[in-house]
Scaffold this active site. Structure first.
Site, PDB file in Angstrom:
ATOM      1  N   ASP A 179     -10.760  -3.135   1.802  1.00 47.97           N
ATOM      2  CA  ASP A 179     -10.041  -2.219   0.991  1.00 47.97           C
ATOM      3  C   ASP A 179     -10.637  -2.375  -0.639  1.00 47.97           C
ATOM      4  O   ASP A 179     -10.666  -1.601  -1.474  1.00 47.97           O
ATOM      5  CB  ASP A 179      -8.543  -2.526   0.955  1.00 47.97           C
ATOM      6  CG  ASP A 179      -7.890  -1.187   0.439  1.00 47.97           C
ATOM      7  OD1 ASP A 179      -7.839  -0.224   1.203  1.00 47.97           O
ATOM      8  OD2 ASP A 179      -7.479  -1.140  -0.621  1.00 47.97           O
ATOM      9  N   HIS A 208       0.773  -1.186   0.113  1.00 44.98           N
ATOM     10  CA  HIS A 208       0.015  -0.009  -0.074  1.00 44.98           C
ATOM     11  C   HIS A 208       0.892   1.209   0.053  1.00 44.98           C
ATOM     12  O   HIS A 208       0.633   2.193   1.009  1.00 44.98           O
ATOM     13  CB  HIS A 208      -0.940  -0.097   1.228  1.00 44.98           C
ATOM     14  CG  HIS A 208      -2.241   0.730   0.993  1.00 44.98           C
ATOM     15  ND1 HIS A 208      -2.263   1.962   1.569  1.00 44.98           N
ATOM     16  CD2 HIS A 208      -3.391   0.257   0.392  1.00 44.98           C
ATOM     17  CE1 HIS A 208      -3.479   2.423   1.141  1.00 44.98           C
ATOM     18  NE2 HIS A 208      -4.242   1.522   0.421  1.00 44.98           N
TER      19      HIS A 208
END
Length: 638
Positions: A267, A82
């Site tokens: 997510d 990420h």
């Protein structure tokens, strides 16, 4: 979800059993609804198996708890998947690993669970993320996670716990939320109603989500690549599938972390919204909060492929609001989110392209050379790039710096005063690195990432390339003025300058020009004189940069011996006996000057401009300001 199944009654809802300290589920299931007994000390990470439980810094049984937890990239492996700044094939030391909002929810849930042993997470409300949580440069960002039971709104079998995360000693939270804990999952809400597309809306588009990752429409690494198969992008909704991934790769030293939520799956649900935003608006979308999340059952087993859907409820300013739901893979609903909020970023198309592929994409624009300069220098020998502040106006300058700079360069950038000086310096580096990369490619070299090499300055301020991957490195020259920056890269020393065209007073003219140059300017006045005076100044600067000295000891030591109708100037530096033909170009409110190499005295004095040497065009007339003047190709000093 699209299901005809009957939702289970509350009595049949599954028992919440996510915490490892619950030893006997059958006993717990039969127990009367009484408040949990607060332990004398909070759960320990080793006992609970929860990866985010760190050092307990404050604990009041049944009331509140505070935990400090450092972010360590070596341990928190999910951070590398990420990372906003990525360089394929290399480990960028300026990477920008950001904690996903959904992982922050997991942190708060784990700490809050310490206050109510025996109960599990059933929902989350009022999530508000106000700033990114970033792992520190070369060190650990220390997070303080606080949780407080709201006794006024809690019941024996349902607790509300307010939680927040503060980073690196900040008193203001980066994210806050209210977590709901209970003994049983709530009854699943009815499926989201179908979206009503506006009249005349185009048919839904089918999009292969694997290509979204391959083309870097989504920056997420493997751990967060939860979208699966084909997504159906409608006018006001998106349908797709998500794959449940095992959490074994998220943390080092923890093969089977006990997670209360599934941050990667959550997510992925947000990624569907982001994909819709990019398809319909060409805008990136990052989550900043949600109204209410309802968990209707345990997380589906790893490897499951579950249906997901998002219905767009509206856009206000830059805020996109949607309702989301995820199925359990068996026809029921696992999770429902009402009021998912994502902030849309209207970044320049070139910036989006660069972020997706920073090796093959240049953020700046190619700057054409004036006709004489282009004719005298093959395109492969010199590359010129230009960029304006408008290109990156909506993008964080510190984040852009991480895309382009090596650590030593980043430290220099961070030490500069605030904008506009910092912005101008960074734009100059962007233009210079893009020029060097374009030059390397034109020479037959491989495409380079801007972080593959660095730019430093010598004692005279002259920029030069360091850490170049092969030999020889290009020569550079950089100029910036106002909100524009431009740079040249060439096989031999080059010089460039950029200045705003404006009327200067007599004192300025006297300081910059020699008597012979003022004779060359003659009776020109107003806008015409302002343009030629700017050409003179830029030519001196460009020549000084190409020589590596700058205009030292002063601009009058660099003298124009002829002003030519095509904007070229025959320059002479008496101290070194060096001549140069500097070409200039008017571009809007700016004047650019290019010095591509030294010329001997004979060459400077004998070269003819305005003739057929540079093609068939004859420069018989020049357009400067609002007037037209006919004059010889070059006016030479007596």
């Amino acid at each position: 979800m699209d299901t005809a199944s009957t939702m289970p009654a509350r009595s049949a809802a599954p028992l919440v059993a996510r915490l490892q300290e619950m030893r006997d589920l059958r006993t717990q299931d039969a127990a009367p609804a009484t408040p949990p007994s607060p332990p004398s000390a909070p759960l320990l990470p080793a006992a609970a198996g929860l990866p985010f439980l760190g050092t307990v810094t404050g604990y009041q049984p049944g009331v509140q708890v505070a935990v400090e937890r450092p972010l360590l990239p070596a341990r928190d492996r999910y951070l590398s998947d990420h990372d906003f700044v990525q360089a394929p094939g290399m480990r960028n030391p300026n990477c920008y690993p950001v904690v996903p909002m959904t992982m922050s929810l997991e942190m708060m849930a784990e700490v809050a669970a310490c206050l109510v042993p025996g109960l599990g997470v059933t929902g989350i409300e009022d999530v508000n993320a106000v700033r990114w949580i970033v792992a520190g440069d070369g060190g650990a960002a220390v997070l303080r996670v606080e949780a407080v039971i709201d006794l006024s709104s809690s019941t024996p079998d349902r607790y509300r716990i307010d939680a927040r995360i503060c980073a690196d000693g900040d008193r203001q939270p980066s994210i806050s939320a209210r977590l709901l804990f209970g003994r049983r999952y709530p009854v699943a809400p009815p499926p989201l109603p179908p979206a009503e597309p506006p009249a005349g809306a185009a048919a839904p588009v089918l999009f292969d989500t694997a290509s979204a990752y391959a083309q870097r429409l989504m920056f997420h690494g493997p751990s967060f690549q939860a979208m699966h198969g084909i997504a159906r992008l409608g006018a006001e909704d998106v349908r797709g599938e998500l794959v449940v991934r095992a959490p074994s790769t998220l943390f080092a030293g923890t093969e089977a972390p006990q997670l209360l939520l599934d941050p990667a799956l959550l997510d992925g649900l947000g990624q569907l919204v982001a994909l819709w935003s990019f398809h319909h608006h060409r805008q990136a979308a990052f989550p900043v909060g949600l109204g209410r999340l309802t968990l209707c059952g345990p997380t589906p087993p790893a490897g499951s492929v579950v249906p997901a859907r998002a219905v767009i409820r509206g856009r206000q300013l830059k805020m996109l609001v949607a309702d989301l739901e995820v199925g359990d893979g068996r026809g029921g609903t696992w999770l429902r989110i009402d009021g998912w909020r994502a902030w849309q970023f209207a970044w320049d198309a070139r910036l989006l392209a660069f972020q997706r592929d920073p090796v093959r994409q240049l953020l700046s624009d190619a700057q054409d050379l004036p006709v004489p300069a282009a004719a005298s220098s093959p395109s492969a020998a010199v590359q010129c790039r230009r960029i304006g502040a408008a290109r990156v106006a909506r993008f964080d300058a510190a984040l852009l710096a991480r895309h382009y700079l090596q650590p030593a360069e980043l430290a220099r950038f961070q030490a500069l005063p605030a904008a506009p000086r910092r912005t101008a310096w960074l734009l100059g580096r962007v233009a210079a690195k893009d020029a060097a990369r374009a030059w390397h490619l034109a020479q037959g070299g491989m495409a380079l990432h801007p972080g593959d090499f660095a730019i430093d300055n010598d004692a005279h301020g002259q920029p030069h390339v360091t850490h170049w991957p092969d030999s020889p490195a290009p020569h550079l020259s950089i100029a910036h003025c106002g909100e524009e920056a431009v740079a040249l890269a060439g096989a031999t020393p080059v010089g460039i300058d950029l200045e705003t065209v404006a009327v200067r007073d007599e004192a300025c003219e006297q300081a910059v020009t020699t008597a012979a140059e003022r004779e060359l300017l003659g009776v020109r006045d107003g806008a015409v004189r302002a343009a030629w005076l700017t050409r003179l100044w830029c030519a001196k600067e460009a020549m000084g940069k190409r020589m590596g000295s700058g205009v030292v000891p002063g601009p009058r030591h660099f003298e124009a011996q002829a002003l030519c109708a095509d904007g070229s100037l025959r320059m002479w530096h008496a101290a070194s006996g060096t001549g140069s033909i500097v070409t200039t170009l008017r571009s809007g409110e700016y004047m650019l000057a290019f010095d591509l190499g030294p010329r001997g005295a004979a060459a400077v004095r004998e070269t003819k401009f305005g003739e057929t040497k540079y093609g068939e065009t004859k420069f018989r007339e020049t357009k400067l300001g609002e007037t037209k003047t006919k004059e010889p190709p070059c006016k030479e000093s007596p």
